[in-house]
Design an enzyme around this catalytic site. Structure first.
Site, short mmCIF file in Angstrom:
data_model
loop_
_atom_site.label_atom_id
_atom_site.label_comp_id
_atom_site.label_asym_id
_atom_site.label_seq_id
_atom_site.Cartn_x
_atom_site.Cartn_y
_atom_site.Cartn_z
N ASP A 118 0.87 -1.16 0.00
CA ASP A 118 0.00 0.00 0.00
C ASP A 118 0.91 1.22 0.00
O ASP A 118 2.09 1.12 0.30
CB ASP A 118 -0.85 -0.07 1.28
CG ASP A 118 -1.74 1.13 1.42
OD1 ASP A 118 -2.29 1.53 0.39
OD2 ASP A 118 -1.87 1.64 2.53
N LYS A 131 -16.21 17.19 -0.51
CA LYS A 131 -14.79 17.14 -0.83
C LYS A 131 -14.44 15.71 -1.24
O LYS A 131 -15.09 14.75 -0.80
CB LYS A 131 -13.95 17.60 0.35
CG LYS A 131 -13.84 16.64 1.50
CD LYS A 131 -12.74 17.13 2.43
CE LYS A 131 -12.31 16.04 3.39
NZ LYS A 131 -13.23 15.76 4.47
N THR A 149 -2.34 1.25 -4.68
CA THR A 149 -2.82 2.35 -3.87
C THR A 149 -4.15 2.86 -4.39
O THR A 149 -4.49 2.68 -5.56
CB THR A 149 -1.78 3.49 -3.84
OG1 THR A 149 -2.33 4.57 -3.11
CG2 THR A 149 -1.43 3.94 -5.23
N ASN A 199 -8.50 -0.79 4.25
CA ASN A 199 -8.65 -1.10 2.84
C ASN A 199 -7.58 -2.08 2.34
O ASN A 199 -7.66 -2.56 1.22
CB ASN A 199 -8.62 0.18 2.01
CG ASN A 199 -7.33 0.95 2.23
OD1 ASN A 199 -6.62 0.71 3.19
ND2 ASN A 199 -7.03 1.87 1.34
N ASP A 200 -6.61 -2.37 3.16
CA ASP A 200 -5.58 -3.32 2.75
C ASP A 200 -5.86 -4.72 3.27
O ASP A 200 -5.16 -5.66 2.93
CB ASP A 200 -4.20 -2.88 3.27
CG ASP A 200 -3.88 -1.47 2.84
OD1 ASP A 200 -4.13 -1.16 1.67
OD2 ASP A 200 -3.40 -0.70 3.67
#
Lengths: 1112, 293
Positions: free
Chosen positions: A385, A541, A652, A797-798
């Protein structure tokens, strides 16, 4: 409870009323049967059990004790280990399960042990208590029906999360009131996802229609989370025991098996074949030999009546079994237990490693599984990552642009505390109102919370600020702090009003209406607020790619320039947009959002659709740039991994430009690296993109595979020498490749893509969704030769790729603890990967490979003489060795030296290993467990077995071995062979040992001494429990003979001669060829300087520490 | 006088010319025993003590069924085992409902040829004194093998209730006239009970001690070996030998160790020279690189 009819988990789920067993596997009374059952499910243990049973039933040459005792030993050791682990789990669970909780029954509080809570019980939880099970939040002491929860122990996120009570029950905030509630809860089957929950509550009022309310994760209080800042809450238990999300998460770990184990199994099969072969040969020869009647039954050795009466076929079968039993020691009983102990104890060395201790977080490496130590030495692909792994994930607000004007302060933040009065450099100015709008957006559009400063240890707050910001995302904190620098300070959230202090030191209040939370698919988040003047504003955002399509196209250009440049500099960029909503629009959105939230089915998709509709037609205000510093020694580590033959892929979620610049910064891409791009930019948009992609793939394929000069066969990793290629691919293109549309007929995209990937030095995959990361890992994992993959990451998320890869490594980073909890190993920093792989991995691989080969070897030369002896005793299954020796050989005489070796050996010192990454390649591709080394060891074992047996055989041709003319019998014969065997096998290990510690000395010489001592003792007493006193004084008599001494020494020497010769030859060869590569890359290691050379060269020391210098 | 001499005489009698050929098909219970005499000549004098062995070939004393067919606690003097021997002794456990002492196949097949040695000097036969004690391991004779205990020392009474092994002509308590070499502690018996490692083996039979310093133990010359041939080996194609041997500090004549040591030694020497040469020629290149630490 008559008035309360809780039938939870109704519709789909079966009733989960019974409290399921707790996470520990065993209880006191079922431990033995259950553990034994589990253990005998292992093939090896089952095999030995069968052998044992054969020995009990059939008349076999050795007593059942010989195989029963080692089996018992193995089973006991494993049971103790598992029992200990289970006891730890019990202890941890008891702390939770036996703790007292209060359950409301009949309007009264009843104290219960938390494990006794049943589904449907109403539980009261007070502030700072942990929830005892998964609860549906019914009511709280605060009138608005909210409570704050921290889930630090679940996912490591320390911010307070707000949970909402079911709307209709918020008023029932006393014991009496809550008792009047009559309701039914339907919910989904328990599932491990912490952030997903779908359910429905139907409340039966006394006089109205029943009301149905949807339940979502915001209504669910998870076991393990802690109640904060709320006096007390009431909740109804929905999942208990093993069904809680916490328990489900702990179960879900997959069992990873290392490649070494596969090799072991292959070798086992070979040895099983040898065993069966030997037994068959002996049985056949026995009957050939016995066909001669005076061999079968000479007058001096008549058969018993029973033997005569047995059918010949049955006799042959029992003979076969007897030979199996006699030779079964060739399959090493204790190898599995030794391997397990080696892994278990060995993993401590990783967690004890001081060099992997990080001062900042006061933690070292963490080993979650000990099964994969050796796999660390076999890694071919490293998937990493970027954020938090390659970078520090400590964000600094660098600059922003508002309407295309760049704002940058020249002051760097120190440890996150800004100087609000610092001068700002303006590069031209946007309108004042736009500036303020932008800064307000930064202040409002986030999920940051305020934490009072006194709760945080060790941080000295700014004198004016008695609080710190906490958030699940460090970017948000950086942005809020950035806004603070420009004069807009976020003061916190109170009763759904966000307070802001503006540049004029006035406090502004905004009512927070909705938070459209961030998710990695949308890659943006929004808030809808109402200003004090009543205007409705939506601030959004997110990543530029997700914002740009949703704003007016003419606004993009001026901001895009900045965003692209910032990305080139390696900053993380976010775009900020807003839109004003009319009341009518808001009503619609509000309605849609609530509907979506209420949905029981496909809630996720519905929510996503509403979000998508809402966040449209916005106006771009500006963009921010946040710097994420690279981790220390990143480039060195990456270079070392490269030099060690590993391919590093960066996966990533970040922008391509940002990721690319990070890759250059960490020298993953060199200036000489030719980059191949498969991104939205090169592939383009629209219908043509598939064709274009096809062209590109073919072009790259041609360039890399067809045009490249053919590399020599066998040099698998020779790419280091030729032109280096790097590949960049983004998420959308990847999904195009992996899931091509039907009409194209381009199913071979994937294989072409894979071939390209495998030829590249470095691959950068950006814009990846978590699942895509796992897909990539799986793709590489399943290629030909199934290379060993390693994933390293720090965030939630990894997790998917960490679980997918052979070895998953978590960084104990700032994005919570999910990654490190799901990993196999967790380290504080990326740089620790170098030592973990190059030193620990290499060593553990070498150790375990040696351990396995040695085990097979020592058992082969143990059993071969016994096999040969059959030719001289009429194939009568007469054992050569005494039963005690047969039993103790593997568990006492030869077990500890190899265990110590396999824990402590450093055939090359750790310093050399870490400083010379090329050494890693020496053990790549499971080099030490291939058939060649296996054959070498097998031949060595066979050679030694032959030497042992025939050496002693020729010795016994002599008339007498003693100087008083007395003769030795068959047990002396066996004892001489056995003595030579034990000494040879142990000394062979001593020859292999390159790294001697006192423990090696103790264990090696101790084992030999123990053997001698035991033999004296065993032969020194008439044992009343033995049927035969065959070993009585055999050993002592053996030692009185000079010839025997001479023979033992000679045979040991001959057996070890090939090994000694090999060592001598190797030494000479190394000495001659070593002007070159082996000696040179020696670090100016810290250790050596510490050892007392130079005191004045501290500067050099530090330099050497930070940048590993190489002496040319 | 560390030189060892060995003299082997095969007296199986398979060859028709052999004097023992007439005894070839002898059975266990032939009375009187078949006797034969073999004359031989010693070329060298045997200077030191001489050890007399008997050797058997193709006799599987190490067969599993045979090895386990004994009861060590009976042999150790245990009274209950004496009357109730171990099952391992089958089918030599009982005879006519009486327990066999000593039980088992090993004891049953005890070697029972009698060998006598005469020196022939001008047609006079001088018997050579054969010492029958000191041929078994001390620990076996004194600890492992014991006669049953009870009232008095009369072995006949102590073995009351047992019967002799089937093949034996006399019971165990009549093996020898001397009480300390009778019963289970008879040394010939003890020697036989130590099962041999290989199918061709030899066992110590008698000792011939050197009488004085002026005469060798056995002078060179003519001798005759008188054999009471009782032990049948022809049925299993076996051979019987008588061996006379002197013994050095290393034990008997031992060609294997000598040859092996010389071979290994010379190989090592050769390799050592070769490696030294290689080392000398190529190895001093980086002696300067070894910086002492």
């Amino acid at each position: 409870m008559p008035e309360q009819s809780c039938s939870p988990c109704g519709s789909a789920a079966s009733l989960a009323l019974s409290q399921c067993p707790l996470s520990p596997q065993y209880t006191l009374w079922n431990f033995l049967p259950k553990n034994l059952f589990e253990q005998f499910r292992r093939i090896a243990n089952f095999y030995f059990l069968i052998i044992f049973l054969v020995q009990v039933i059939v008349d076999t040459p050795t007593s059942p004790v010989t195989s029963g005792l080692p089996l018992f030993f193995v089973i006991t050791v494993t049971a103790i280990k598992q029992g200990y682990e289970d006891w730890l789990r019990h202890r941890a669970d008891n702390e939770v399960n036996k703790s007292n909780v209060f359950v409301v029954e009949n309007a009264k509080q009843v104290r219960k042990e938390s494990e006794k809570i049943k589904v449907g019980d109403i539980v009261e939880v007070k502030a700072d208590e942990t929830f005892p099970c998964d609860l549906i939040f019914l009511a709280s002491s605060s009138t608005d029906g909210t409570c704050y929860v921290t889930t630090a122990s679940l996912d490591g996120e320390s911010n307070f999360k707000t949970h909402y009570a079911v709307r209709d029950t918020t008023v029932l905030c006393t014991d009496e009131a809550i008792d009047t509630l009559t309701a039914t809860i339907e919910c989904e089957q328990p599932q491990p996802d912490l952030y997903k929950f779908v359910g429905r509550i139907i409340i039966y009022g006394s006089n109205q229609e029943p009301v149905a309310r949807s339940l979502g994760p915001e209504n669910l209080l998870l076991k393990g989370a802690t109640l904060k800042n709320t006096k007390k809450i009431y909740g109804v238990a929905v999942y208990t025991g093993m069904e809680t999300k916490m328990a489900l998460n702990y179960q879900g770990k997959s069992q990873k098996r290392s490649a070494v184990e596969k090799s072991i199994n292959a070798f086992l099969i070979v040895y099983l074949c040898i065993l069966l072969g030997k037994a068959t040969v002996c049985t056949t020869l026995k009957y050939v030999w016995q066909s001669n009647p005076f061999n079968d039954e000479p007058w001096y050795n008549e058969k018993t009546k029973k033997e005569r009466d047995t059918f010949k076929v049955l006799r042959m079968f029992t003979d076969f079994l007897s030979f199996m039993v006699l030779f079964n020691f060739i399959i090493p009983v204790s190898m599995y237990v030794t391997v397990e102990m080696q892994k278990f104890l060995g993993s401590f060395f990783i967690s004890w490693d001081k060099e992997m201790y990080d001062e900042e977080i006061q933690e070292g490496a963490l080993v979650n599984t000990s099964d994969l130590n050796e796999e660390l030495g076999q890694v071919e692909y490293v998937f990493t990552d970027k954020t938090g792994t390659l970078t520090e994930n400590s964000m600094e607000f660098i600059e922003c642009c508002i309407d295309g004007h760049k704002y940058k302060d020249c002051m760097a933040e120190v440890d996150g505390f800004s100087q609000p009065d610092g001068p700002l450099k303006y590069y031209g100015k946007a309108e004042k109102s736009r500036e303020e709008l932008f800064l307000r957006a930064l202040c409002l559009c986030h999920t940051v919370q305020i934490k009072e400063a006194d709760q945080v240890d060790g941080l000295v707050a700014h004198p004016e600020r008695k609080y710190t910001y906490i958030s699940s995302s460090p970017d948000e904190i950086a942005l809020v702090k950035g806004a603070e620098k420009y004069g807009f300070t976020f003061l916190g959230l109170e009763n759904n009003f966000m307070k802001i202090r503006n540049q004029k030191n006035e406090t502004e209040m905004y009512q927070l209406l909705h938070v459209l939370n961030f998710d990695p698919v949308r890659r943006r988040m929004s808030v809808i607020v109402r200003t004090s003047t009543g205007k409705l504003l939506l601030f959004c955002k997110g990543a530029d790619s997700s914002i740009f399509p949703r704003v007016q196209q003419e606004e993009i250009q001026q901001t895009k320039v900045h965003v692209d440049r910032n990305a080139m500099d390696g900053y993380r960029t976010l775009c900020v947009a807003f839109k004003e909503l009319t009341e009518k629009e808001y009503d619609r959105i509000d309605r849609q959002l609530n509907e979506a939230k209420m949905a029981l089915q496909d809630r996720e998709e519905k929510m996503a659709k509403v979000f998508d509709d809402t966040e449209a037609d916005m106006h771009l205000i500006g963009a921010t740039a946040v710097e994420d510093r690279l981790q220390e020694q990143l480039a060195e580590t990456i270079e070392a991994l490269h030099a060690a033959g590993m391919k590093v892929w960066v996966l990533t979620g970040d922008k391509m430009e940002t990721a690319k610049s990070t890759c250059y910064a960490c020298r993953l891409f060199q200036t000489s690296t030719e980059l191949l791009e498969l991104t939205a930019r090169t592939v383009g948009e629209g219908d043509r993109k598939e064709d274009r992609l096809h062209e590109l793939l073919l072009e790259y394929h041609k360039k890399l595979i067809q045009d490249l000069p053919k590399t020599r066969a066998g040099l698998k990793r020779s790419w280091t020498l030729s032109q280096e290629y790097g590949l960049i691919i983004d998420g959308s293109t990847l999904s195009l490749i992996l899931n091509p549309s039907q009409d194209c007929g381009s199913s071979n995209y994937k294989s072409i893509f894979l071939q390209i990937c495998l030829k590249c030095t470095a691959v950068l995959c950006c814009r990846m969704a978590p699942l895509q990361k796992a897909q990539i890992v799986r793709m590489v994992k399943n290629t030909k030769g199934s290379p060993i993959t390693l994933s390293i990451g720090d965030g939630a998320n990894d997790v998917s790729m960490i679980l997918e890869a052979h070895v998953g490594i978590g960084i104990k980073g700032k994005e919570g603890r999910q990654a490190s909890r799901n990993s196999d190993y967790a380290v504080p920093k990326f740089k620790h990967l170098r030592k973990l792989l190059l030193a620990h991995g290499h060593l553990y691989y070498v150790r375990i490979a040696h351990l396995v080969q040695y085990f097979f070897y020592k058992n082969l030369c143990f059993i071969l003489p016994q096999f040969l002896y059959q030719f001289f005793c009429g194939f009568s299954q007469q054992p050569l060795y005494d039963a005690a020796y047969l039993t103790m050989y593997n568990i006492c005489f030869t077990s500890l030296p190899i265990l110590a070796y396999s824990l402590l050996e450093q055939h090359i010192s750790i310093d050399t290993l870490t400083s010379d990454p090329q050494l890693y390649m020496k053990v790549s591709d499971n080099a030490m467990l291939q058939w060649r080394p296996f054959l070498y060891w097998t031949f060595l074992g066979a050679f030694e077995g032959l030497v042992f047996f025939f050496g002693v055989y020729f010795l016994f041709q002599n008339s007498s071995l003693e100087d008083n003319g007395k003769v030795f019998g068959n047990w002396t014969f066996g004892t001489i062979v056995f003595t030579v065997l034990v000494f040879t096998v142990t000394l062979k290990l001593a020859l292999d040992t390159r790294f001697w510690t006192w423990m090696n000395h103790f264990v090696i010489w101790g084992s030999l001494a123990f053997y001698v001592f035991f033999s004296f003792f065993w032969g020194g007493v008439i044992w009343p429990f033995l049927k035969q006193q065959r070993m009585y004084f055999v050993f002592a008599h053996m030692l009185t003979s000079v010839s025997t001494w001479l023979a033992i020494i000679l045979l040991i020497f001959i057996s070890l001669f090939p090994e000694i010769l090999l060592i001598v030859l190797k030494n000479i060869k190394e000495k001659n060829h070593q002007a070159g590569p082996f000696d040179l890359p020696v670090l100016v290691s810290y250790k050596r300087i510490e050892n007392g050379y130079v005191k004045a060269e501290d500067a050099v020391t530090n330099l050497a520490e930070r940048y590993p210098l190489r002496i040319p | 006088h560390s030189q060892s001499f060995t003299l082997t005489i095969d007296y199986t009698g398979t060859e028709p010319s052999s004097p023992c050929n007439k005894c070839l098909n002898v059975s266990w219970d032939s009375t009187p025993p078949c006797t034969c005499t073999i004359n031989f000549t010693l070329e060298h004098a045997f200077e030191s003590n001489v050890f007399m062995y008997y050797g058997l070939s193709n006799f599987y004393q190490n067969h599993r069924r045979y090895v386990k067919s004994r009861d060590d606690s009976q042999l150790n003097g245990d009274n209950s085992s004496l009357l109730n021997p171990s099952k391992e002794c089958e089918p030599y456990r009982t005879n006519e409902d009486k327990p066999i002492a000593p039980c088992g196949a090993i004891a049953n097949s005890m070697f029972n040829d009698t060998l006598e040695l005469y020196r022939i000097d001008n047609d006079t036969r001088t018997p050579i004194t054969l010492i029958k004690k000191g041929i078994a391991w001390w620990t076996d004779k004194n600890v492992k093998f014991r006669n049953p205990t009870g009232d008095g020392n009369n072995l006949t009474a102590l073995f009351q209730g047992t019967t002799k092994p089937v093949n034996w002509p006399k019971p165990v308590y009549m093996l020898d006239s001397e009480p300390d070499n009778n019963g289970f502690i008879n040394e010939d018996f003890i020697v036989w009970m130590r099962t041999a490692a290989l199918p061709t083996f030899r066992k110590l039979y008698r000792l011939i001690e050197r009488k004085n310093n002026f005469q060798p133990t056995l002078q060179a010359g003519k001798y005759s070996l008188d054999i009471a041939y009782n032990y049948p080996v022809h049925s299993f194609d076996g051979r019987k030998r008588m061996i006379l041997s002197t013994i050095s500090w290393m034990g008997g004549k031992n060609p294997f160790l000598g040859i092996a040591y010389i071979t290994v030694g010379s190989i090592c020497f050769f390799l050592g020279v070769v490696l030294l040469f290689i080392h000398h020629k190529y190895g001093n290149r980086n002696t300067s690189a070894d910086i002492p630490n």
